[in-house]
Structure formats: C-alpha cells, structure tokens
Design a protein around this motif. Structure first.
Motif, short mmCIF file in Angstrom:
data_model
loop_
_atom_site.label_atom_id
_atom_site.label_comp_id
_atom_site.label_asym_id
_atom_site.label_seq_id
_atom_site.Cartn_x
_atom_site.Cartn_y
_atom_site.Cartn_z
N ALA A 117 0.74 -1.31 -0.02
CA ALA A 117 0.21 -0.07 -0.03
C ALA A 117 0.83 1.07 0.11
N GLY A 132 -4.50 -3.42 3.69
CA GLY A 132 -3.66 -2.11 3.37
C GLY A 132 -3.83 -1.80 1.91
N PRO A 179 -4.24 3.92 5.53
CA PRO A 179 -4.41 2.49 5.50
C PRO A 179 -4.31 1.96 6.93
#
Length: 661
Positions: A110, A226, A204
């Motif tokens: 992420a 994420g 996230p």
C-alpha cells in the motif's frame, strides 16, 4: 527538490504522527495494530490541542511547547496506568506475532502503490496546488510562521483584530507548521508531504484497525486490508486534488479508527484488541482530534455509528424482553431515538453551522445515476472501478457469514443516500441532511470508502474461504493433516485473489488515482495561483519590501501568494475572508488614495505600505473580482510610486499617506 530528497521530511512527518501517540498507547497496554493505528489520533489531538492551549495562555507556538505538553501528558498517562494496572479497565490481549506481522507486511505494498501515485501525480514536492482553498492553507501556514500562533480559535482571521474570530479546524496547519520548523521545509513542500503521509500512512493504518476489530485475528483479512484501502479513488485521492481539502483529508483518514472504537464500545467486535475501558478513554481523544482536524468527520463517524449503537440497544432490549422487562427495553430504545432526533435537529438548525449548511453546489445527474456511481465507485463522474466494486458487492453478500458486516452494510447505504441527495437532489430541505458536509458531493463521497474497505475485505475473505474449501474437498488430504491444511490456505488464497485483482486492474486503477490528484496541480495557465514569472518577480522584490511592511493586492491576480513564496504579509491572504470596514474601503478604492482622504485614513489605520499588481487571472468569471476593483494597476494615478515592474507584475509604494504605521 525531488521526491527522493523529500523522503527525510516524510519520515519526520511520520514520526510526529506516531511517536507521541505510541507512548501513550503502550502505557495503557495497547499493542500491535491497535497501538499503532490509534497513535496518530492521540498525536493529532496533542498537537492541535496544544496549539489552542498555547494561544489561550499567550505562549508562542513552537516545537518546544508541543514537546513539553506531550511529555506532561505522557507522564500523567503513565501515572494513571500505573495506578490502574490491577484493574480490569485495561483488558484486551495482544495479537499473536504472526497476525501482527502479516497485517503490517500487508501495508508495504500500500505504501509503494500510494507513493507511486503521489510521485506521478504531483510533479515535485514543492509543486503548488492550483486550487481555490490552497491559497488559504498556504497563507495560514505563512501566518503561523510569522506570528507563532496556530490556534483553531484564531487562525481563520489571520490575526486580524478588527474582525470577530471564528473557529476553523487547524490540526492540518499545526502539523504542517511543525514539519516546517523541524526540517526547514518550505510551505508548499510541507503541505504536500503532510497530505501525502495522511493518505499513504494514516488512512491504511486506520482501516487496518477497523478490519481488525470486525474480523478479529483473521490473518488473510489483515494482510490484504492495506492494499485494498488505497484502491478507492473517492478517498483519499479525490481530496488530495479537489478543493484542495487537506484538513478534511487528515480528519477523514482517522475516521475508520474512530468507528473501530464505537464497535468496541458497543460490543460488536471479534477477539477485541482494544478493550471497552480503553475505548471509552480514547473516545474524547478521538473527538478532539477529528473535531480539530475537520468537524464534518465527527458527523461522518456519527452517521456510521448509529447502526452499531442502535443494534446494541436493540439487542439489550431483546434480552430485557426475554427477562420480562419489555417496557424497559422499549423505553430505552425510544430514548435513544429521541436523543438522536434532538441532536440531529439542533445540528440541522443551529446558527453555528448556518454558513456551512447554506453552501451551494449545483446538482448533476439523476438519483439513479448517483446511486450507480456509488455502486461502481465512480463518484463525481470519474471512471468506474468495476472489479473492485464487484468485490465490495461480494462483501455485502458475505454479511451472511460475517454477521457484523450487516452494520457496515447499513452504514454503506447511509453514505450512499447522503451522496445521492448531495449529487442529484439537493433542495433547500435536503440541507438538513447534507449541510454538515457543505452539501458537497466530493466530501460526501469521501465517506463511502470507510465502509467500502471492510466490505471489500469481507468479499475477498468470503471468496477465499469458498475456494479453499472446494480445493480441500477435491484434494482430500489425509485425515490427520486435514484440519491443519484447511486452516492455512484461506490466507494464501485471499492474498492470491488480491494479487490477481492488482494484475487485472494494473495496480488497482492507478490512472484514476493519479487523475484525481493531478487535477489540483495541472490547472490551465489562467487558473494558476502563481506562475514561474510570478515567482521570479517575488524573488526580485522581496528585498525591496521591509519585513514589517503590509502589501495590498487583489488575490485573484496572484498577489496573495507573496506571503507564501516571499514571506511578506499581504492584506488579503484569501479570496473570501471576513474583512473590516477599512479593508473593504481599501479593496474597493485604493486606486483613489491620492484624491480621497477617506481612503488615506483607511490605509493609515490598517498599515498598508505597498500595492502589488499581478498578471494572473485566477477564476476570471468569479463575481468577487469586483470587490477588489480598487486594487487595479494605478498607472500614473497620484499617490503611487512604481518600485519594480516586469510585464504585468508591478510593485507600487503608496506615497499619498506618508509612512503607514
């Protein structure tokens, strides 16, 4: 400066967001996901709260005052935690190490995908957001830098003592100013870095905590959260480009963590990692952090919290009914509805939110179109995220397996309703529903991913379980190993499905993410806040203007960026702020200063020394241009002396009134 050189600034930003809060998280016994995800909430509450406190007691805003307050609060928390160490108020076990490792490992892609989006959509760390609200945010940082005042109670007026102060959430500005003081970064760099870290790190992490509380120690769910969190373009990416809504971005990044606390308090969690005692203690901290980041985040969380709270009260009513206390249960639920109704009616009618409620954005499309936009995650007429949306729909179906997801589905439908009203219906009577978000479809759409992320996680986990079960049935392993072998594949299948989703969408629709962000940085030339010519001219005239001088100028022609780019205060730091009578006189009549004594009196009262004329025409059709008609190029009009000129950029000294104070 390039993005590689900005990495240390980003790390300092992450440290400010995590370190103060981590200290208190670990002192009260939080560990792993819960400790790290709630740390930014505490840090923002401490930073923004310190700014308000410093303003109230007359102490300059600085790194040291923040460090002192953080140290004092940490010591107090340590004392309380020590005193209560034997109580059961802090009950909740830490997750097994493999679960925590999988969750944090899932954040790495992420960070990578989000970082690529930032780098490709914002050409450099110092790039200017060429948007309407950016001018206010830039000059608010310049004001903090010069005045050493960063309170949410005073920042809206830029220290103008002649107008009444109003509340403006300054948590984003407080954090960005700390980054400037800590690293020496300029205003545009600090603004971009803080906003990027909020999108790539805070969001996230916050989603991870919500999923942890909903799915428990489900390694597969935590490992994929994420990545899925950065795939929805309505948030955080849209708020990085539109507006630009940086304070709203910071606040909404905390919303999933806030909602996780509500689920904890109401008991709708699996293998609780926080504990009700800690959740109750954290609740006022969350309210402070989100309220000082942006109040509409409080309203967003409140709407989504209605469903777990109502379900908890309803479940209690059912238990009372079975125990023979039907009327008591019914009375408690009726009281809940009455409280919600009273609070909603007050918020929908109070003058405190009048300006927010009355903000108007024209509707577009039909209700059916707006509903389809939410279903396809294509809000505000952007591209549809087909496969990701299919995963969300699968997550809705998976509520038959994960019962708690029905509460998330209800919240998702509530967000959908608000967006449809804001985007397609929008009448005077609907403002009582959408007015808390300025009736703005972009702000309303930002609510959708709060529930879409856990639904997407549920969809992937649901599919993974089905595929793993079918695979186990087909392979029929030996009975002694069957239990262990069937417990492992779900996680790997879930990760594999997300990898497949990444491949089929080229990395979760990166073009759409980049387009949403870049729209704020790639405006046409006539919509720029400052051109390269403007910046060069400001560098030339900076030494011509004393540090204590005040410069008047029409903010629509680029003059207001002088404060941001050359550290010289301007009289009109934004297009529309509250002005005193003298400021209004100057805005409409400064060009007449050589012939009108009343204008000279206003110039002396305010302390204006210079007139800056720019060659930019930002929003040339904005009717508010006429308000600044007195700040046009005076040419040979009496009362002005030309100091510097470069094409359409000109600096005049006001000579008609002598030296302004």
């Amino acid at each position: 400066m390039n993005w590689f050189h900005a990495v240390p600034i980003a790390l300092v930003t992450a440290a400010w967001l995590l370190a103060p809060g981590l200290a208190t998280s670990y002192l009260v016994g939080l560990r792993g996901i819960a400790a790290w995800a709630l740390a930014p909430v505490t840090s923002i509450a401490l930073i923004a709260g310190t700014a308000v406190l410093a303003g109230m007691i007359g102490v300059d805003w600085s790194i040291w005052i923040v460090l002192v307050v953080c140290a004092v609060v940490t010591a107090l928390v340590a004392a309380v935690a020590l005193a209560l160490r034997r109580r059961r108020i802090f009950t909740a076990g830490a997750d097994p190490r493999p679960v925590t490792v999988a969750a944090f490992a899932g954040l790495l892609p992420a960070f990578v995908l989000g970082g690529i989006t930032i780098v490709r959509s914002i050409r450099s760390p110092g790039a200017l957001s060429e948007t309407y609200d950016a001018l206010f945010h830039y000059n608010a940082l310049a004001y903090i830098e010069d005045s050493h005042q960063a309170s949410s109670l005073t920042i809206a007026t830029f220290g103008n003592a002649d107008v009444s102060g109003v509340f403006y959430p300054a948590a984003w500005h407080d954090l960005a100013s700390l980054i400037m003081m800590s690293t020496g970064a300029g205003i545009p760099v600090a603004a971009n870095i803080v906003s990027a870290v909020a999108a790539v790190l805070l969001w996230p992490l916050s989603c991870l905590l919500l999923v942890r509380q909903l799915f428990g120690r489900n390694t597969g769910a935590l490992a994929i959260t994420g990545v899925l969190s950065i795939g929805f373009t309505a948030f955080p990416w849209d708020l990085l480009g539109f507006g630009v809504l940086w304070p709203n971005l910071l606040g909404m990044a905390l919303a999933p963590a806030a909602l996780a606390l509500v689920f904890t308090i109401t008991g709708w969690t699996k293998d609780d990692a926080i504990g009700r005692g800690r959740a109750w203690l954290a609740l006022p901290v969350v309210l402070l952090a989100t309220g000082l980041a942006h109040p509409n985040v409080v309203f967003s969380v409140a709407v989504l919290s209605l469903f777990p709270i109502a379900a908890a009260i309803g479940a209690r009513g059912l238990r009372l009914h079975r125990a023979g206390s039907t009327w008591r249960g019914a009375g408690e639920f009726a009281a809940f509805l009455a409280v919600v109704g009273v609070l909603w009616y007050w918020a929908a009618t109070t003058p405190a939110f009048a300006l927010v409620r009355e903000t108007y954005w024209p509707p577009f499309g039909t209700p059916a179109n707006a509903f389809g936009e939410v279903a396809l995650n294509a809000t505000n007429k952007f591209e549809a995220l087909w496969l990701l949306s299919a995963v969300v729909i699968t997550g809705i179906v998976s509520a038959t397996r994960f019962k708690v997801l029905w509460l998330i589905v209800a919240g998702h439908l509530a967000s959908t309703f608000l967006y449809v009203v804001g985007a397609a219906i929008k009448r005077p009577d609907t403002r009582m529903f959408t007015g808390f978000w300025y009736n703005d479809p972009h702000r309303l759409a930002a609510m959708v991913p709060i529930t879409a992320v856990p639904l997407a996680v549920g969809g992937i986990v649901f599919l993974a379980a089905k595929l793993a079960a079918r695979s186990a049935e087909n392979t029929a392993p030996p009975s002694g190993l069957r239990g262990r072998l069937r417990a492992v594949p779900d996680t790997y299948v879930a990760i594999g499905l997300v990898v497949l989703l990444l491949v089929l969408t080229s990395g979760l629709y990166p073009v759409d993410r980049e387009r949403r962000v870049a729209i704020g940085y790639d405006q046409a030339k006539w919509d720029q806040l400052a051109t390269e010519d403007t910046e060069r001219f400001f560098a030339r005239i900076k030494d011509e203007i004393p540090e204590d001088a005040l410069v008047a100028g029409n903010p629509f022609n680029g003059s207001a960026m002088l404060w941001t780019l050359a550290d010289r205060p301007v009289l009109f730091p934004h297009f529309r702020t509250e002005h005193s009578a003298d400021q209004t006189t100057i805005a409409g009549h400064l060009i007449e200063v050589g012939t009108e004594p009343a204008v000279c009196a206003a110039v002396r009262a305010v302390g204006v020394d210079y007139l800056l004329v720019g060659n930019i025409r930002f929003r040339p059709h904005d009717p508010y241009w006429n308000y600044y008609r007195g700040l046009a190029d005076p040419g040979a009009a009496p009362g002005f002396e030309l100091v510097e000129a470069d094409g359409g950029n000109k600096l005049y000294r006001i000579t008609a009134c002598g030296r302004a104070g």
